[in-house]
Every structure is written in C-alpha cells, then in structure tokens.
Design an enzyme around this catalytic site. Structure first.
Site, mmCIF file in Angstrom:
data_model
loop_
_atom_site.group_PDB
_atom_site.id
_atom_site.type_symbol
_atom_site.label_atom_id
_atom_site.label_comp_id
_atom_site.label_asym_id
_atom_site.label_seq_id
_atom_site.Cartn_x
_atom_site.Cartn_y
_atom_site.Cartn_z
ATOM 1 N N ASP A 186 -4.681 0.689 -9.138
ATOM 2 C CA ASP A 186 -6.122 0.423 -9.238
ATOM 3 C C ASP A 186 -6.535 0.160 -10.683
ATOM 4 O O ASP A 186 -7.265 -0.787 -10.983
ATOM 5 C CB ASP A 186 -6.928 1.606 -8.689
ATOM 6 C CG ASP A 186 -6.539 1.941 -7.270
ATOM 7 O OD1 ASP A 186 -5.823 1.128 -6.648
ATOM 8 O OD2 ASP A 186 -6.936 3.007 -6.772
ATOM 9 N N SER A 210 -26.335 7.460 -15.364
ATOM 10 C CA SER A 210 -25.977 6.452 -14.366
ATOM 11 C C SER A 210 -27.231 5.883 -13.736
ATOM 12 O O SER A 210 -28.081 6.630 -13.238
ATOM 13 C CB SER A 210 -25.098 7.085 -13.278
ATOM 14 O OG SER A 210 -25.062 6.204 -12.170
ATOM 15 N N GLU A 255 0.844 -1.200 0.000
ATOM 16 C CA GLU A 255 0.000 0.000 0.000
ATOM 17 C C GLU A 255 0.879 1.249 0.000
ATOM 18 O O GLU A 255 1.864 1.333 0.754
ATOM 19 C CB GLU A 255 -0.874 -0.025 1.268
ATOM 20 C CG GLU A 255 -2.256 0.484 1.060
ATOM 21 C CD GLU A 255 -3.090 -0.411 0.140
ATOM 22 O OE1 GLU A 255 -3.215 -0.065 -1.049
ATOM 23 O OE2 GLU A 255 -3.616 -1.427 0.617
ATOM 24 N N GLY A 282 -17.464 5.201 -2.220
ATOM 25 C CA GLY A 282 -16.475 5.675 -1.248
ATOM 26 C C GLY A 282 -15.863 4.581 -0.401
ATOM 27 O O GLY A 282 -15.329 4.845 0.678
#
Ligand code: GLA
Length: 388
Positions: free
Chosen positions: A175, A67, A33, A124
């Site tokens: 990511d 969306s 990380e 989130g």
C-alpha cells in the site's frame, strides 16, 4: 484543491506564509493479494483520490493536527517529546508514527509542525487511506526538514515501519509503495522479495476498472490480518525444513504440490497454497496485460477471488455477493475482492458498454440484499505522492 487547503490552513492555524501543500494517493490492487509479506509479487495502481496536507514548520516543539474530515474542527495538540501511540491520539497516531519512524532512523525533526489534513478516500474502504496518510506525512517531513536523501521508496518503507511498529498492523509493503511510487495510467509490478519493480501500462481496450465499495468493514480486521500472516510464517517454517526457500513466493505451483505435506497444519497449508498460487497468478496476469489478453487477466482475477474466499478466508458474504452479481453481467471480464479483506471493495474489469448496467443492476440487487447502498468508482490511475 491547493487553494482550498491553503485557505483552510489560514482559517484554523492563521497566517499563510511558508505553508506547503502535498498529496498522496490511495491504491487499488489489480491482483496479488496477501503475497506482499510472503516475498511474492503484487500489481497495484495509485488512484486519483487520496489524502492532502497543508503543513508549516513551527518554532517550538509543538505538533498541531487538524483533519477537515471531522465536523468539530478541533485541533489535536501534542509535542515532539510525546511520539508514543495512544488511544486518545486517534487518527494522529498515523502522522506521529511516521515522525517517530524518521527519528528511529536518526532523522529527528528539529522543531514542531502544524499539519492540516483532508482525505477523499471513503473510510474503511480498503483503498489505503492510512497508507496514504503515512506516505503523505513522510513527504511533508522529508521536504520541510530537508531530509533530501530519503527516496520515495524509502518513504514507503518508513510508512510501513511505522504501521508495523507504532500502529500495530503487521502489513506488507504494497500500500505504501503504491502510494509513494504510483504512475499515471500504469500499474506497478512489484517483487516484494527485493523491491524491484516495473511499470506496466494499463491499456484495457474498450474496458474500464470499476471499484465497488461494499461499505462493510468487519471488526477484528487487524487481528485476523496478523493471524493470516502468522499462519503463512508457520507454513514457511515447516517447508524450510525440506526445501531451501526464503519466502512462499519462491515456490512454483508444482513445487508447492510436491512439498505441501511438509506443512503439518491443514489451515496453514491452505493459506500457503493461496500465497503460492496467487503469486504465480500475478506474474501471469502481468504477462496477459502486456499481451493485450484482457480475457486471461479477468480469469486470473476470478481465480484470485475464489482462492481468497475459500483458501485464505478473507472475504465475507457481502463482498462475495458483489462478485457473484458482477460475474452474472455480460461484459464483466473479471471481478475480485481487493485489499486486506473482511469487507471493503471489489475490483472489476468491465467492458465500456456494460459499465452503466453494472452499477445499476448490482446497485439495486445489493441494496435489496444487504440493506444499504454500495458505491461505485470508475478508476482513474494517478501519480504517486507529490507536492502541489
Ligand atoms: C493490506 C496490507 C497490504 C497487503 C494487503 C493484502 O492492504 O496493508 O500490505 O498485505 O492487505 O494484499
């Protein structure tokens, strides 16, 4: 899911001809990380949750976005002549950023697009919903506009470029790479200094990967993230005066201990310490997994969390509580914060026999302590972005 996306597309954009459906996954990082912008290693895997698109080229210059995650079902209109970030554009800044990034590389779309999106990554949560949307948009553009030379790894780089330069978060490559390049039942051991990678089978005999969502997201995440990155750059600069390295990932623990006093600022020194040690932990963790030494993998994950909490300071009380509670449970092999931090999720390796108790006990204690429920997902590792 393909049929549902096509149906919704027909309902909101009309006519069903030439519509194609795509998927790009979210990711969970097992270890490594805040190493991906320091030329270190990461070890993420793609999830089976992610973002779906149904898309069709237009004959004019218009861009129309919808969306299904919002109740109002309002179509946001824009055009290829307006590929600039704006507050008003909201979530459509992500697909627009990718269109802009393609154009920056000389790949201009020759006509507009209708794009319907649906995502099932909790908002989130730090499981890379935005990276999955970027990679997804990239795959739509590559496929519909015939940019065949663009590889899946390129889609990751284009996504990162758009996030860095259009959406203002200085993220690393992890990511987007995981979303584009994921492989079912495997984690990706990626060297971010040169993007070489290897797939490692995730075989956890008798154990599962469990994600726990704290459902907190502290504000200023992007600015705190960018600040960490700057602090690492400052540390690297100081170190480069003494030692010939390209990134903090080039240093072993011993070398760091030897040269650490070159870093003048104490905070930057701690940040660099995390980056160096975390990179080495990641290399060791992959070896441990290959050797079937799940216990060692778990210990390294625990050390990773402690370092992210104490030296890198990207955890928070709620997430620390989840990790502390996890470690109290018999059958939990390792537990740590995952992703950028300041809230979001933990990732834990939990023996099969303890998975139920894990959710029950932590769920109850967390709700009592924090005042809202945590959410749990037993992970299935899926493939990278693809057409459906
Ligand atoms: C975010 C960024 C990644 C990576 C992680 C921390 O998810 O997007 O590039 O830096 O944080 O490991």
């Amino acid at each position: 899911m393909k049929e549902a996306m096509l149906n919704d597309f027909r309902t909101y954009f009309g006519g069903g001809e030439d519509v194609q459906v795509f998927f790009a996954p979210g990711r969970v990082n097992l270890i490594g990380e805040h190493t991906d912008y320091n030329g270190g290693h990461v070890f993420p895997c793609a999830l089976t949750i992610g973002t779906y698109a149904a898309a069709r080229k237009r004959t004019d210059n218009k861009l129309r976005f919808l969306s299904m995650n919002f109740n109002n079902k309002l179509i946001t209109e824009s055009s290829l002549d307006d590929l600039k970030p704006s507050e008003k554009a909201g979530w459509t800044n992500y697909p627009k950023g990718v269109m802009w990034a393609f154009a920056e590389r000389g790949m201009k779309m020759d006509c507009g697009l209708d794009l319907l999106i649906y995502g099932n990554i909790p908002n989130g949560s730090g499981l890379s919903s935005s990276a999955s949307l970027e990679v997804l948009t990239g795959l739509v553009i590559k496929t519909l506009y015939g940019f065949d030379k663009v590889s899946m790894a390129d889609l990751a780089l284009i996504g990162q470029y758009s996030e860095n330069n259009f959406n203002g978060c200085n993220c690393g490559i992890m990511d987007q790479f995981a979303s584009a390049m994921g492989k079912k039942d495997h984690a990706i051991f990626l060297d971010t200094s040169d993007l070489t990678y290897e797939y490692a089978p995730v075989k956890l005999d008798g154990a599962k990967i469990v994600i726990t969502n704290s459902k907190v997201k502290h504000s200023l995440v992007d600015s705190a993230y960018n600040e960490r990155r700057q602090q690492c750059e400052q540390a690297l600069n100081d170190l480069q005066a003494e030692v010939d390295i390209d990134g903090l990932g080039d240093l072993s623990e011993e070398e760091f201990e030897h040269y650490q006093n070159c870093v003048s600022d104490a905070t930057c020194r701690r940040r660099a310490k995390h980056a160096v040690y975390e990179n080495q932990r990641t290399i060791k963790a992959v070896k441990a997994l290959k050797n079937g030494d799940i216990k060692l993998l778990g210990e390294l994950m625990n050390q990773s969390h402690n370092s992210l909490r104490d030296d890198y300071e990207v955890s928070c009380d709620e997430v620390d509580f989840l990790v502390d509670e996890a470690r109290k449970i018999d059958g939990v092999i390792g537990s740590r914060i995952t992703g950028g931090g300041f809230g979001g999720c933990t990732v834990s390796i939990v023996e099969d026999k303890a998975v139920e108790e894990f959710q029950k006990v932590i769920g109850k204690n967390y709700a009592a302590k924090v005042g809202h429920e945590a959410e749990f997902y037993v992970v299935e590792i899926g493939d990278g972005a693809h057409a459906l």
